[in-house]
Design an enzyme around this catalytic site. Structure first.
Site, PDB file in Angstrom:
ATOM      1  CE  LYS A 102       3.772  -0.398   3.345  1.00 38.85           C
ATOM      2  NZ  LYS A 102       2.890   0.158   2.327  1.00 38.85           N
ATOM      3  CB  THR A 103       5.657   3.763  -0.870  1.00 38.11           C
ATOM      4  OG1 THR A 103       4.784   3.447   0.207  1.00 38.11           O
ATOM      5  CG2 THR A 103       4.860   4.363  -2.004  1.00 38.11           C
ATOM      6  CD  GLN A 112       2.810  -1.062   9.579  1.00 40.98           C
ATOM      7  OE1 GLN A 112       2.120  -0.085   9.318  1.00 40.98           O
ATOM      8  NE2 GLN A 112       4.034  -1.192   9.113  1.00 40.98           N
ATOM      9  CG  ASP A 157       1.352  -1.125  -0.658  1.00 44.95           C
ATOM     10  OD1 ASP A 157       2.078  -1.726   0.167  1.00 44.95           O
ATOM     11  OD2 ASP A 157       1.191   0.099  -0.650  1.00 44.95           O
TER      12      ASP A 157
END
Length: 773
Positions: free
Chosen positions: A33-34, A256, A225
């Site tokens: 994802k980063t 998460q 994010d």
């Protein structure tokens, strides 16, 4: 297509190329994802979007720095510098400094950390003559924090009878008064705490439509994010800023979401599609980090949660080793197993210490692990201990520096006005505080105007107060031309701090001097770094803000090869080839305090999911049969989470113990057609010796003690079998020679010189010794 985009898979490419409109990226653990966030920002810039119009909110400052440097490699340094990128707190602190006068704050307001807030709340509790055992300052601070994150201002609190009633029922009817006084004292000191950075941003955007319009126009593209970890206050800021252009991209993983205790609201991510029109949803489901075994085991765990978004995480990686589960006797054994396993893996696979992490649910569990690693000479680092900037000597230096920037900062002033000692005692300080409250001015202003006000202190004290003011003002003049490092170096000498710490030549005293030296080195680095950045000068204000908003992970300097020890909360976002998750026991993990509702238990399960998905190659789960908690030895049972993992992904080092079945006291056939007088009771099953001695209550009359009651091996060594000169072997300390025997009966002790442990004195009734000769 741009060259860098060829590094993305199809699932990653789609959200990267989606330029306009609201979108959500559900990103499984280890799915890149980063990379998507980074490349999406670079792509927007290549599409002609001005970097000044992009706002990117990250979880840590470290993540923001890493992303910025990756973007700089693609689009060039000068353009990347113009991005607004950082944590919620750092970005909004920047906005608040620009707009501070709208809210009546100075632009150089101080940011109070937890310690500052705690000290102020303790003061207020004392000032209001409240019982400190009922109004525990940490609980009060936590309550005020939850008010602020729920946007309950002082005014809203007093308009809400339910809140007042709840606090009264909790025997804290003065909660509102403390809250009111706390807010007023912070305002008077020109200070905001962490929660204020969000609350005041909401206030700014709500009360001043022109300010909202200005930043809506500025931030035309917003990326967030870890969206699952946003709280209500953060959610509202993002909603307000994105409302005009609706070009908002949020990335996160509901599996998460582990920060409910900080106010994080999982519904922000679950309900995103309701908040915006025509939301595009993307899923990143391929895990690049872990083996198939780890990914599938984690899936089988999170599948037990009812509140979740649909996704199927998969990986093309190798099958990998099964997750190893080990049962140990106690936490000492657990530590020794972890240390031995790390040592063996290092030897067998030529691994470095930083390839390993030990994760635990609570900080207290680290002690046994540390002991075992030290004995094996395995270097380790604990994350989340006392932060460098929270150490006493560092706080002393920082308080002087804070006072230079904001002389209204009462917490900083109270800390240093008489340190080093300059004859300004508590009585004088109390008089100053009373006078300051009377005139509704800061203490520093009172000290500056001693000739104009009636303060009952003698001429000597007056002179000392005047000298202190002159010293701070001389620092303020220097601050106009010097950078942060030059000023701090001057302050630690001119204030007498270095001289004071030099008096203490103990190892602790020397360590304090070294810490101050390390801080000055850090400031030098900071000034050099700032030279490279646009719109920065390396000033003291910039440095203090950087320190105030730093997290433990942000200060992570690579200090060589070390095994990482940390709580699972801190491990979020990190990855390691080998991960040990220790303390897999009921009431520890899941925590006894998080099993009252389904939502709490589901959060604990998500926490376990986060822990497991940190592992790339191999994961270990350990649990013990007994563990010391709150100073008592308690029997432990394996965590339900071990049972919830599909058995095909697990390997038990010791056979799974069968659950002890209930042993009926009656014969089953008594319920058949038999006469009542035939009913007979079975004899209770004979108990075996207990593994752990029960709590010892001294009996009134001592009787002979059986072997069983002393716990097995070594139990009858006190009856004369062992004597001086014997060679014995101990499970932990190895071989040793008996130097002397003392005491009688159950109190017999032996002094033994061991090869591994040196000279130890053991109580023989508990010592597990084997006599070799």
């Amino acid at each position: 297509m741009e060259k860098y985009l060829s590094q993305l898979n199809d699932a990653q490419l789609a959200p990267t190329l989606q330029k306009d409109g609201p979108m959500i990226v559900i990103a499984g653990a280890g799915s890149g994802k980063t990379r998507v966030l980074t490349y999406r920002i670079a792509y927007l810039m290549h599409q002609g979007v001005d970097p000044f119009n992009i706002l990117s909110l990250t979880f840590t400052n470290k993540a923001a720095r890493e992303m910025k440097s990756r973007i700089a490699q693609i689009v060039g340094d000068s353009e990347a510098k113009n991005l607004w990128m950082g944590t919620f707190h750092s970005v909004f602190a920047k906005i608040l400094r620009i707009e501070a006068d709208r809210l009546g704050y100075p632009s150089n307001f101080t940011i109070y950390d937890t310690q500052d807030s705690d000290r102020l709340i303790r003061d207020i509790i004392k000032q209001l003559n409240l019982n400190k055992d009922i109004y525990k300052y940490k609980q009060v601070r936590s309550r005020i924090s939850s008010y602020k994150n729920s946007l309950i201002t002082v005014k809203a609190y007093f308009n809400n009878p339910e809140l007042i009633e709840a606090d009264t029922a909790a025997r804290r009817p003065k909660m509102g008064d403390i809250y009111k006084e706390y807010v007023e004292r912070c305002f008077k000191a020109g200070a905001m705490d962490f929660d204020d950075l969000l609350l005041k941003t909401n206030e700014l955007l709500t009360r001043f439509p022109d300010v909202l319009a200005k930043y809506q126009d500025r931030f035309r593209y917003i990326l967030v994010d870890e969206y699952q970890d946003t709280n209500h206050s953060q959610y509202l800021i993002v909603r307000a800023l994105s409302d005009r252009f609706q070009n908002i991209c949020v990335v996160g993983d509901d599996a998460q979401s582990i920060y409910a205790f900080r106010g994080a609201n999982i519904n922000n991510i679950l309900n995103f599609q309701r908040d915006y029109d025509d939301v595009k949803m993307y899923r990143l489901e391929q895990n690049y980090r872990s083996t198939k075994n780890i990914v599938n085991a984690a899936n089988s765990i999170i599948d037990k949660n009812k509140t979740k978004l649909d996704k199927v995480v998969w990986t093309a990686n190798d099958e990998g080793q099964k997750i190893i589960v080990n049962r140990l006797l106690n936490d000492g054994d657990e530590g020794r197993f972890v240390a031995s396993s790390i040592f063996e893996n290092q030897m067998q696979h030529q691994l470095k210490a930083q390839d390993f992490a030990v994760l635990y649910r609570t900080n207290a569990q680290s002690r046994a692990i540390e002991d075992a690693l030290r004995k094996r000479n395995i270097p380790y680092r604990i994350y989340g201990g006392l932060s460098f900037y929270q150490r006493k000597e560092i706080k002393d230096v920082l308080s002087y520096l804070r006072l230079i920037i904001n002389p209204k900062d009462e917490e900083a002033l109270k800390r240093v006005i008489n340190f080093p000692m300059r004859g300004i005692g508590q009585t004088t300080l109390d008089k100053l505080m009373v006078t300051a409250n009377h005139y509704k001015r800061s203490i520093f202003e009172v000290m500056k105007n001693l000739d104009k006000i009636d303060l009952k202190v003698n001429s000597g004290t007056r002179q000392k107060l005047s000298d202190f003011v002159t010293m701070i003002e001389s620092f303020q003049i220097m601050n106009q031309t010097a950078n942060a490092f030059e000023l701090a170096e001057h302050v630690v000498k001119a204030s007498g701090l270095i001289k004071e710490f030099n008096k203490d030549q103990t190892p602790e005293g020397i360590a304090r001097i070294e810490n101050i030296e390390e801080m000055l080195n850090g400031m030098k680095d900071f000034v050099e770094e700032q030279k490279e950045l646009a719109d920065t000068t390396g000033s003291l204000t910039e440095f203090l803000e950087d320190v105030a908003l730093a997290t433990d992970m942000d200060n992570d300097k690579d200090d060589g090869e070390k095994v990482a020890l940390m709580t699972i909360h801190l491990a979020k976002g990190l990855e390691f080839p080998y991960v040990y998750i220790v303390g897999m026991e009921e009431d520890l993990f899941p925590s006894a305090m998080s099993m009252n509702t389904r939502s709490e238990l589901e959060e604990e399960r998500r926490l376990f999911y986060v822990a497991l998905t940190r592992a790339e190659k191999q994961a270990y789960l350990t649990y013990t049969l007994s563990r010391y908690r709150w100073g008592k030895l308690i029997d432990a049972e394996p965590s339900r989470f071990i049972e919830e993992i599909d058995a095909q992904y697990l390997e038990f080092l010791k056979p799974k113990e069968h659950q002890q079945r209930a042993n009926p006291m009656l014969d089953a056939d008594i319920f058949g057609d038999i006469e009542p007088d035939k009913i007979r009771f079975k004899k209770p099953k004979k108990r075996t010796a207990e593994k752990t001695p029960p709590k010892f209550i001294p009996p009134k009359k001592l009787k002979p003690v059986s072997k069983a009651s002393h716990g097995g091996e070594g139990a009858n060594l006190f009856d004369g079998q062992l004597s001086k000169g014997n060679i014995v072997e101990h499970m932990r300390f190895g071989k040793g020679e008996v130097l002397k025997i003392e005491g009688k009966g159950p109190d017999t002790k032996a002094e033994i010189n061991f090869e591994n442990g040196g000279v130890k004195k053991l109580l023989l009734r508990f010592a597990k010794l084997e006599i070799l000769g």
